[in-house]
Design a protein around this motif. Structure first.
Motif, PDB file in Angstrom:
ATOM      1  N   ILE A 175       4.679   8.411  -2.304  1.00  0.00           N
ATOM      2  CA  ILE A 175       4.279   7.317  -3.195  1.00  0.00           C
ATOM      3  C   ILE A 175       3.349   6.415  -2.409  1.00  0.00           C
ATOM      4  O   ILE A 175       3.729   5.875  -1.364  1.00  0.00           O
ATOM      5  CB  ILE A 175       5.508   6.538  -3.694  1.00  0.00           C
ATOM      6  CG1 ILE A 175       6.445   7.478  -4.463  1.00  0.00           C
ATOM      7  CG2 ILE A 175       5.071   5.368  -4.574  1.00  0.00           C
ATOM      8  CD1 ILE A 175       7.779   6.844  -4.823  1.00  0.00           C
ATOM      9  N   ARG A 176       2.153   6.227  -2.922  1.00  0.00           N
ATOM     10  CA  ARG A 176       1.141   5.447  -2.203  1.00  0.00           C
ATOM     11  C   ARG A 176       0.648   4.324  -3.112  1.00  0.00           C
ATOM     12  O   ARG A 176       0.144   4.583  -4.208  1.00  0.00           O
ATOM     13  CB  ARG A 176      -0.010   6.353  -1.787  1.00  0.00           C
ATOM     14  CG  ARG A 176      -1.003   5.705  -0.856  1.00  0.00           C
ATOM     15  CD  ARG A 176      -2.012   6.732  -0.386  1.00  0.00           C
ATOM     16  NE  ARG A 176      -3.005   6.159   0.502  1.00  0.00           N
ATOM     17  CZ  ARG A 176      -4.089   6.782   0.913  1.00  0.00           C
ATOM     18  NH1 ARG A 176      -4.307   8.038   0.509  1.00  0.00           N
ATOM     19  NH2 ARG A 176      -4.944   6.198   1.713  1.00  0.00           N
ATOM     20  N   VAL A 177       0.795   3.092  -2.650  1.00  0.00           N
ATOM     21  CA  VAL A 177       0.446   1.911  -3.453  1.00  0.00           C
ATOM     22  C   VAL A 177      -0.704   1.204  -2.741  1.00  0.00           C
ATOM     23  O   VAL A 177      -0.559   0.731  -1.613  1.00  0.00           O
ATOM     24  CB  VAL A 177       1.652   0.977  -3.613  1.00  0.00           C
ATOM     25  CG1 VAL A 177       1.287  -0.231  -4.459  1.00  0.00           C
ATOM     26  CG2 VAL A 177       2.822   1.741  -4.242  1.00  0.00           C
ATOM     27  N   ILE A 178      -1.842   1.123  -3.419  1.00  0.00           N
ATOM     28  CA  ILE A 178      -3.075   0.629  -2.818  1.00  0.00           C
ATOM     29  C   ILE A 178      -3.560  -0.588  -3.608  1.00  0.00           C
ATOM     30  O   ILE A 178      -3.877  -0.486  -4.796  1.00  0.00           O
ATOM     31  CB  ILE A 178      -4.167   1.720  -2.834  1.00  0.00           C
ATOM     32  CG1 ILE A 178      -3.666   2.986  -2.118  1.00  0.00           C
ATOM     33  CG2 ILE A 178      -5.454   1.224  -2.205  1.00  0.00           C
ATOM     34  CD1 ILE A 178      -4.549   4.194  -2.326  1.00  0.00           C
ATOM     35  N   ASP A 179      -3.588  -1.755  -2.968  1.00  0.00           N
ATOM     36  CA  ASP A 179      -4.125  -2.977  -3.573  1.00  0.00           C
ATOM     37  C   ASP A 179      -3.580  -3.201  -4.977  1.00  0.00           C
ATOM     38  O   ASP A 179      -4.307  -3.499  -5.916  1.00  0.00           O
ATOM     39  CB  ASP A 179      -5.664  -2.922  -3.600  1.00  0.00           C
ATOM     40  CG  ASP A 179      -6.272  -4.283  -3.913  1.00  0.00           C
ATOM     41  OD1 ASP A 179      -5.577  -5.306  -3.731  1.00  0.00           O
ATOM     42  OD2 ASP A 179      -7.443  -4.329  -4.350  1.00  0.00           O
ATOM     43  N   ALA A 180      -2.272  -3.073  -5.116  1.00  0.00           N
ATOM     44  CA  ALA A 180      -1.614  -3.259  -6.404  1.00  0.00           C
ATOM     45  C   ALA A 180      -0.757  -4.517  -6.374  1.00  0.00           C
ATOM     46  O   ALA A 180      -0.433  -5.047  -5.311  1.00  0.00           O
ATOM     47  CB  ALA A 180      -0.757  -2.044  -6.741  1.00  0.00           C
TER      48      ALA A 180
END
Length: 793
Positions: free
Chosen positions: A325-330
């Motif tokens: 799970i990769r969360v980028i600038d969220a």
């Protein structure tokens, strides 16, 4: 009428109002035009005043040379299914350029297409703006741009939950694509595979539902959603076979959310669970949450999924993905949750299980199992279980409420955090959910970098992390500024009862940090740290300075030190504390005495420096601390020296140790001393020799220190009533020596005492004796009974 056409007629009767009879238009051949052809049937339906059912009674392939007419409102196109579940009629574009197999016309709604194959067109099925179409039981394969597509304002349902409703959408450019459709696009129960680009591609599709599909082998993302609010993605197999047992990965991402609002991936109910495989390429992910064109994804919930593991949760999917799970600038992403079933199972990734980066804010990670099999039967490791990069502020990992705990084990690094304000609370790191069985990471928790406000634990029982059984280190701090590690259980079982030590770098390892606290002053802030045979707290690096170790309970250091400031082994004190090293190689206190109610000692450090002394009950070898007994701050003089006497509540025969904390940080533990009984200032039996008006009293100093003794005698009606109190006498009695005090008797007392002695031969006095230990400054008061007898001469 065939069974299939009868079913279609019954469906039409349900869809259309009473009084509007559906007309049946049969297709009897596979010609491209003319009587009995599909083309003619569509033309006839366009001019019909009532709903129409176009029934494909022919079998074979219809070779389309030109574009078929658009379908009009309330038209049903229904075919039949042959051997192997393949529709009996295939629409095949001879030249795919610019052609669509079947399409709903502008504003034409209520269209149903069932059991049709469409191949080699530009678009298999297309819904023009504001149209509405439902596709069931069909095979849409090998179309160059889209298998199924819908334009602005279109209503689209692809598949369904009933048997036979799902479509086989294979080998198209995009599998299912919709751009700005009407709210509520539904993609359910389909197999969507081997697309050149994305399997499901939704752009600005509010309230979209993507459910119970098998989405695998696509050339980019399995499911991608751009913008839009309220998407629900649940129950899918993404990047796996239909059983969720083997990996058939998509090439970029399994599920990719870009700039969405309020999207949900999975859910707490078992049927909501997605099984998602990652892609093996660098920086590719199983589930990605990221921005698009400056629009940040907000309010995403990722819950209850199997990410990187089989549907059973017992093994990893192969090939292993790169990131889970990769969360980028969220913004405000929730990964997991506190409800039963809301946690994700994340394992088997070559790099990160869960990664936050590039400005993500307000992320909450709760209730997940990262790096372990379901049921904790063993490990499904990631390289890094949970990763919070430096530019991701305000992350919360775990929490204090029921169900918030993450279980993180089997990884190379369990939790890595470098983001400002990261809070790691209430997690189980290195042990299985039972809190006893070891499923260790190599490094349990790592705080890295100088971001403000990073914390491990919050000083409450509910917020305590249990960090145990990791093979290298429990908690590591490197280059942090002001980080706090408080109230945790490190190196023991969750119930604190048994040792589960971390590895050779110790319970807590500090490298080149600035300030910060391990432990603290508040109730519950002390850490319980069991180092096993390794240091409970180990500090190293020339830049390691100013970290305070306060109140911690250190266990298990049978072959090492409770606190070790490198170099290894006990660091000798030096004059003026001028040496350099971790925590300035702060000199430890020297304890000179310990009584039940006070511990005395000295500290030698830098001149005119405030030094905080904490006294602990300890093991006999001084390597373990069992309880904080006392705490005081002294200030050194111009030579860097200070003496202290700290009130305690100690047990005779036990050992005590102390630490010193200055601006440079906290020292190693002092050498231990035993708690001894109170000093035996014995009053020897005194015999009078009345010489003039003198009364002689002899006192024995049974201690190992010089003492100042003050004797103030007053008759307490023991034998005679003295007229006055005798004038006090003060003198110093050397250690283990006897002092003689001569007190002047008032004449009236002398006469009464002499008369008593003549009459009885003896008398008793009860003087007050005050003794001050000149080393520790401890003062004691005694009121012994002195028996005296007259001695002539």
């Amino acid at each position: 009428m065939t069974r299939m056409s009868l079913a279609a007629a019954m469906l039409a009767a349900a869809l259309f109002p009473a009084g509007a009879s559906a007309a049946t238009i049969p297709v009897t051949n596979t010609n491209d035009a003319g009587a009995g052809s599909l083309r003619q049937a569509i033309l006839d339906a366009t001019t019909s005043p009532v709903p129409d059912e176009i029934v494909l009674n022919a079998t074979g392939t219809i070779q389309l040379a030109t574009q078929l007419p658009a379908l009009s409102s309330d038209t049903t196109v229904s075919g039949t299914v042959g051997a192997g579940g393949v529709p009996n009629v295939e629409l095949h574009c001879i030249d795919p350029t610019g052609k669509t197999g079947l399409q709903a016309g502008n504003g034409q709604t209520g269209i149903l297409v069932t059991n049709v194959s469409i191949t080699n067109c530009t678009n298999g099925v297309y819904v023009l703006p504001d149209g509405g179409l439902e596709l069931r039981g069909s095979r849409i394969a090998g179309n160059t741009t889209n298998g199924v597509a819908a334009d602005a304002g279109a209503q689209l349902t692809v598949g369904g939950s009933a048997a036979g409703y799902g479509n086989d959408i294979v080998g198209n450019g995009f599998g299912v694509a919709a751009a700005e459709p009407a709210a509520g696009v539904v993609v359910r129960g389909n197999t969507i595979s081997d697309s050149t680009v994305n399997g499901v591609h939704l752009d600005r599709a509010d309230e979209a539902v993507v459910e119970d599909n098998v989405v695998n082998g696509n050339g980019a993302s399995g499911i991608i959603v751009f913008r839009g609010a309220g998407a629900r993605i649940r129950g899918n197999r993404v990047g796996t076979d239909a059983a969720g047992a083997t990996a058939q990965p998509n090439d970029f991402a399994g599920i990719n959310l870009r700039g969405t609002t309020g999207a949900t991936v999975g859910g707490a109910a078992p049927g909501d669970r997605n099984v998602v495989a990652g892609a093996p390429g660098t920086d590719l992910c199983a589930i990605c949450v990221q921005p698009i064109d400056g629009v940040r994804a907000t309010g995403t919930v990722i819950a209850g999924n199997r990410v990187g593991t089989t549907a059973s949760g017992l093994s990893k999917l192969t090939p292993a993905g790169y990131d889970g799970i990769r969360v980028i600038d969220a913004v405000d992403t929730t990964i997991g949750g506190t409800a039963p079933g809301a946690g994700n199972l994340v394992g088997g990734f070559a790099h990160f299980g869960i990664k936050l980066e590039l400005g993500s804010t307000g992320t909450v990670i709760q209730g997940n199992t990262v790096g372990l099999r379901t049921g904790a039967a063993g490990a499904i490791p990631n390289l890094i279980g949970i990763d919070v990069e430096a530019n991701t502020p305000g992350t919360r990992i775990g929490g204090t409420t029921a169900g918030a705990r993450n279980v993180v084990g089997g990884n190379t690094i369990g939790i890595y955090a470098a983001g400002a304000g990261t809070r790691i609370e209430g997690n189980l790191v290195g042990l299985a959910p039972d809190g006893r069985t070891v499923v260790g990471n190599a490094l349990g928790i790592s705080l890295d970098g100088a971001a403000a406000g990073m914390r491990v634990g919050n000083g409450t029982a509910a917020g305590a992390n249990v960090v145990s059984g990791n093979t290298r280190t429990g908690v590591s701090l490197s280059g942090t500024a002001g980080a706090i590690v408080a109230g945790n259980v490190i190196g023991r079982t969750a119930d604190r009862a048994a040792s589960r030590p971390n590895g050779f770098l110790g319970g807590v390892l500090l490298i080149s940090n600035s300030g910060g606290v391990v432990g603290g002053d508040a109730a519950g802030a002390a850490n319980l740290i069991d180092g096993g045979v390794f240091p409970s707290i180990r500090a190293e690096g020339a830049k390691q300075l100013g970290t305070q170790f306060l109140g911690n309970l250190l266990r298990g250091t049978r072959h090492s030190l409770g606190i070790d400031l490198l170099p290894l082994a006990v660091t000798a004190n030096d004059p003026g504390d001028a040496d350099a090293g971790p925590n300035g190689l702060q000199n430890a206190p020297i304890l000179t005495g310990a009584l039940r109610d006070a511990v005395t000692g000295t500290i030698g450090t830098k001149p005119s420096t405030a030094a905080r002394i904490q006294v602990f009950s300890a093991s006999a070898d001084g390597r373990e601390t069992h309880a904080l007994l006392g705490d005081a701050t002294v200030r050194t003089d111009a030579a860097g020296a200070a003496a202290f006497s700290i009130p305690v509540g100690a047990t005779e025969g036990a050992s005590v140790v102390a630490t010193a904390t200055t601006a440079d940080g906290t020292s190693e533990l002092s050498p231990p001393v035993l708690v001894t009984p109170p000093p035996a200032f014995g009053l020897e039996r005194a015999r009078f020799k009345i010489v003039g008006t003198k009364l002689r009293v002899r006192i024995r100093n049974g201690t190992g220190a010089d003492a100042r003794v003050r004797v103030k005698a007053r008759d307490k009606r023991q034998s005679v009533k003295a007229a006055k109190t005798l004038k006090a006498v003060t003198k110093t009695v050397a250690a283990q020596r006897t002092g003689t005090f001569k007190l002047t008797l008032p004449k009236s007392t002398k006469r009464k005492l002499t008369a008593t002695l003549r009459r009885k031969g003896k008398a008793r006095y009860r003087p007050t004796v005050t003794v001050t230990n000149l080393t520790s400054a401890v003062k004691e008061t005694y009121k012994p009974k002195i028996k005296v007898a007259r001695k002539q001469g």
